[in-house]
Scaffold this motif. Structure first.
Motif, PDB file in Angstrom:
ATOM      1  N   TRP A  73       0.952  -1.215   0.057  1.00 24.89           N
ATOM      2  CA  TRP A  73       0.144  -0.017   0.046  1.00 24.89           C
ATOM      3  C   TRP A  73       0.933   1.225  -0.001  1.00 24.89           C
ATOM      4  CZ3 TRP A  73       1.692  -3.003   3.662  1.00 24.89           C
ATOM      5  CH2 TRP A  73       1.968  -2.294   4.948  1.00 24.89           C
ATOM      6  N   ASP A 108      -0.507  -6.462   6.782  1.00 21.14           N
ATOM      7  CA  ASP A 108      -0.243  -5.423   5.605  1.00 21.14           C
ATOM      8  C   ASP A 108       0.620  -5.634   4.679  1.00 21.14           C
ATOM      9  OD1 ASP A 108      -2.301  -3.651   6.625  1.00 21.14           O
ATOM     10  OD2 ASP A 108      -1.001  -2.840   8.123  1.00 21.14           O
ATOM     11  N   GLU A 118       4.487   1.887  -1.701  1.00 21.78           N
ATOM     12  CA  GLU A 118       3.950   0.546  -2.287  1.00 21.78           C
ATOM     13  C   GLU A 118       4.928  -0.355  -3.205  1.00 21.78           C
ATOM     14  OE1 GLU A 118       0.195  -1.559  -4.593  1.00 21.78           O
ATOM     15  OE2 GLU A 118       0.308   0.667  -4.401  1.00 21.78           O
TER      16      GLU A 118
END
Length: 142
Positions: free
Chosen positions: A32, A110, A36
């Motif tokens: 992200w 994540d 990223e």
């Protein structure tokens, strides 16, 4: 004469440098923005009522599956330079732990992926100021 104070929002985070006994470091590939696709240390926000050391151990396990006891993490330093994160002001406390070679790691939370990198062959695309954090941790581990 009255003075007006201004305050900025400061986010409190913890990062973890995990080095194995073969001198590899565990990094996550960010999935992200910002950064990223860049490699980074495991880490994240300190939750309310949590110490940065406890947050570092929690974030490490959430992002890599590697579990270390909070009390086994050694503080490396604090990074608080304005502009170190494009999202705003972030202050991070970085920790170091050494784990046995061959410690398995699995991307979670994540992380797009995780990988062990030799300390003498790190990826060129490290997120944030993590190259500085890594350099300090490598010195501390020597």
């Amino acid at each position: 004469m009255s003075e007006t104070e201004t305050f900025e929002t400061i986010r409190y985070t913890a990062d973890v440098v995990i080095i194995d006994t073969d001198r590899n470091v565990l990094l996550i590939e960010r999935g992200w923005d910002p950064f990223e696709g860049h490699w980074a240390l495991a880490g994240g926000h300190v939750d309310p009522g949590e110490t940065s050391r406890a947050a570092a151990a929690r974030e490490l396990e959430e992002e890599t599956g590697v579990r270390v006891l909070a009390e086994d993490l050694r503080q490396v330093g604090v990074w608080d330079a304005p502009g170190r994160d494009p999202r705003g002001r972030y202050v991070t406390v970085a920790y170091l732990a050494v784990v046995p070679a061959g410690t398995p790691a699995v991307a979670g939370d994540d992380a797009r992926t995780v990988s062990w990198w030799p300390l003498d062959a790190l990826p060129s695309r490290l997120a944030f100021d993590h190259s500085e954090v890594l350099a300090a941790a490598i010195t501390a581990a020597a």
